[in-house]
Design a protein around this motif. Structure first.
Motif, PDB file in Angstrom:
ATOM      1  N   ASN A 126      45.054 107.686  66.293  1.00 44.21           N
ATOM      2  CA  ASN A 126      46.453 107.800  66.701  1.00 44.21           C
ATOM      3  C   ASN A 126      46.805 106.733  67.730  1.00 44.21           C
ATOM      4  O   ASN A 126      47.842 106.069  67.630  1.00 44.21           O
ATOM      5  N   PHE A 127      45.938 106.551  68.725  1.00 44.70           N
ATOM      6  CA  PHE A 127      46.203 105.570  69.773  1.00 44.70           C
ATOM      7  C   PHE A 127      46.169 104.146  69.229  1.00 44.70           C
ATOM      8  O   PHE A 127      47.033 103.325  69.553  1.00 44.70           O
ATOM      9  N   SER A 128      45.192 103.840  68.399  1.00 46.69           N
ATOM     10  CA  SER A 128      45.088 102.479  67.865  1.00 46.69           C
ATOM     11  C   SER A 128      46.301 102.138  67.002  1.00 46.69           C
ATOM     12  O   SER A 128      46.820 101.015  67.059  1.00 46.69           O
ATOM     13  N   GLN A 129      46.788 103.111  66.221  1.00 46.93           N
ATOM     14  CA  GLN A 129      47.978 102.870  65.400  1.00 46.93           C
ATOM     15  C   GLN A 129      49.227 102.753  66.273  1.00 46.93           C
ATOM     16  O   GLN A 129      50.105 101.923  66.002  1.00 46.93           O
ATOM     17  N   TYR A 130      49.304 103.580  67.308  1.00 46.08           N
ATOM     18  CA  TYR A 130      50.440 103.497  68.231  1.00 46.08           C
ATOM     19  C   TYR A 130      50.483 102.124  68.895  1.00 46.08           C
ATOM     20  O   TYR A 130      51.541 101.494  68.991  1.00 46.08           O
ATOM     21  N   LEU A 131      49.329 101.669  69.331  1.00 40.16           N
ATOM     22  CA  LEU A 131      49.246 100.367  69.991  1.00 40.16           C
ATOM     23  C   LEU A 131      49.662  99.255  69.030  1.00 40.16           C
ATOM     24  O   LEU A 131      50.411  98.344  69.400  1.00 40.16           O
ATOM     25  N   MET A 132      49.221  99.340  67.796  1.00 44.66           N
ATOM     26  CA  MET A 132      49.558  98.313  66.807  1.00 44.66           C
ATOM     27  C   MET A 132      51.060  98.286  66.531  1.00 44.66           C
ATOM     28  O   MET A 132      51.682  97.216  66.488  1.00 44.66           O
ATOM     29  N   ARG A 133      51.658  99.473  66.355  1.00 47.26           N
ATOM     30  CA  ARG A 133      53.099  99.536  66.074  1.00 47.26           C
ATOM     31  C   ARG A 133      53.915  98.959  67.221  1.00 47.26           C
ATOM     32  O   ARG A 133      54.842  98.169  67.010  1.00 47.26           O
ATOM     33  N   THR A 134      53.594  99.364  68.433  1.00 50.25           N
ATOM     34  CA  THR A 134      54.388  98.925  69.575  1.00 50.25           C
ATOM     35  C   THR A 134      54.158  97.450  69.896  1.00 50.25           C
ATOM     36  O   THR A 134      55.078  96.756  70.329  1.00 50.25           O
ATOM     37  N   LEU A 135      52.947  96.959  69.662  1.00 48.86           N
ATOM     38  CA  LEU A 135      52.692  95.531  69.852  1.00 48.86           C
ATOM     39  C   LEU A 135      53.475  94.698  68.843  1.00 48.86           C
ATOM     40  O   LEU A 135      54.022  93.644  69.183  1.00 48.86           O
ATOM     41  N   CYS A 136      53.536  95.173  67.608  1.00 48.24           N
ATOM     42  CA  CYS A 136      54.322  94.473  66.586  1.00 48.24           C
ATOM     43  C   CYS A 136      55.800  94.452  66.963  1.00 48.24           C
ATOM     44  O   CYS A 136      56.486  93.431  66.813  1.00 48.24           O
TER      45      CYS A 136
END
Length: 229
Positions: A126-136
Motif C-alpha cells: 500500500n505504501f509503495s503504491q501510494y508513494l509511486m502515485r504521488t511521486l508521479c
C-alpha cells in the motif's frame, strides 16, 4: 515513551485521512520506531546540499521548498502542507538534499529513519503504491510548471497565478488575493524589480490594485485579456 508516541501516532492517523491512507498498513515493527516531532515557527530547516537520514511526513505546518542559485537567488519550487512528505528523492541513495526546506510556521512532523523507511517500502505494498502515485503526480505538476516557465512571459505567468489564486469568497465585485510580492518573486524565480514592473503595468491598466501586500483584482475579464495578449 514509545507507547505514548504510538498513541499520538494513532491519534494523528484518526484525524488525518491523507496520512491514514499512506500509513494504514504500516507494520508495527516500523510504527514502533517512528517519532513525532514538534518545532517552533521557522525552526525546522533542511539545507540544500546537506545529507539527512530521515523521511518526514507533514502533520501540521506550511513548508517552502526552494533552491538557491550560486548568486544567492531563491527560487520557490513548491509549498507543502498536511500530508505531504519530505526526503523521498534523496533517501534511497543517501544523497544530499537537492533543495532546501523551511517551515514558515510552527510545525509537527512524523520522522522515519532511513533503514525503517527502506524496510517499510519493501514490505508494505500500500505504501509503495501510494508513494509511486504521488511521486508521479508531483512530477507531472513539476513538468507543467517547467513548461509554463519556458513558454510564457513573466507577465503571462503572473496573470495566470493571480487567476488561479483568486479568492472568490470576497464580498464585493472585486477579488482579493493575499500575497507578498517578495514571495511572488521567489515563486517565479525572478528579481523583485521584474515582479514590481509587471505589477505596476497591471495597476496602470486598471487590472489590479495593491493594498497592504494584498493584490486586488479589479477587473477579472481584463486580467484574462492581459494574460492572453
Amino acid at each position: 515513551m514509545k507507547n505514548e508516541c504510538i498513541i499520538e501516532l494513532f491519534n494523528i492517523l484518526e484525524a488525518n485521512p491523507i496520512i491514514y491512507e499512506m500509513m494504514k498498513q504500516c507494520p508495527y515493527e516500523i510504527l514502533k520506531n517512528i517519532s513525532v516531532k514538534e518545532y517552533k515557527e521557522e525552526e525546522f530547516v533542511l539545507e540544500q546540499g546537506d545529507k539527512q537520514e530521515s523521511f518526514y511526513i507533514i502533520v501540521e505546518g506550511i513548508f517552502d521548498i526552494y533552491t538557491v542559485s550560486e548568486s544567492g537567488k531563491k527560487y520557490l519550487i513548491q509549498t507543502y502542507t498536511n500530508g505531504d512528505y519530505i526526503g523521498e528523492l534523496e533517501i534511497f541513495d543517501n544523497k544530499p538534499y537537492v533543495s532546501s526546506v523551511k517551515a514558515r510556521s510552527s510545525s509537527k512532523l512524523i520522522e522515519i529513519k532511513r533503514n525503517d523507511f527502506l524496510k517499510w517500502i519493501d514490505i508494505d505494498k500500500n505504501f509503495s503504491q501510494y508513494l509511486m502515485r504521488t511521486l508521479c503526480k508531483s512530477t507531472y505538476v513539476l513538468c507543467e510548471n517547467t513548461s509554463n516557465n519556458t513558454l510564457y512571459t513573466l507577465k503571462q505567468r503572473i496573470c495566470q497565478y493571480l487567476i488561479d489564486s483568486i479568492n472568490k469568497s470576497c464580498e464585493s465585485d472585486e477579488f482579493c488575493i493575499k500575497i507578498k510580492t517578495d514571495n511572488l518573486g521567489d515563486k517565479m524565480g525572478v528579481t523583485q524589480r521584474s515582479i514590481n514592473r509587471v505589477l505596476k503595468q497591471l495597476k496602470e491598466n486598471r487590472v489590479i490594485d495593491i493594498q497592504n501586500s494584498n493584490v486586488i483584482v479589479k477587473d477579472y475579464e481584463l486580467l484574462i485579456n492581459q494574460r492572453d495578449l
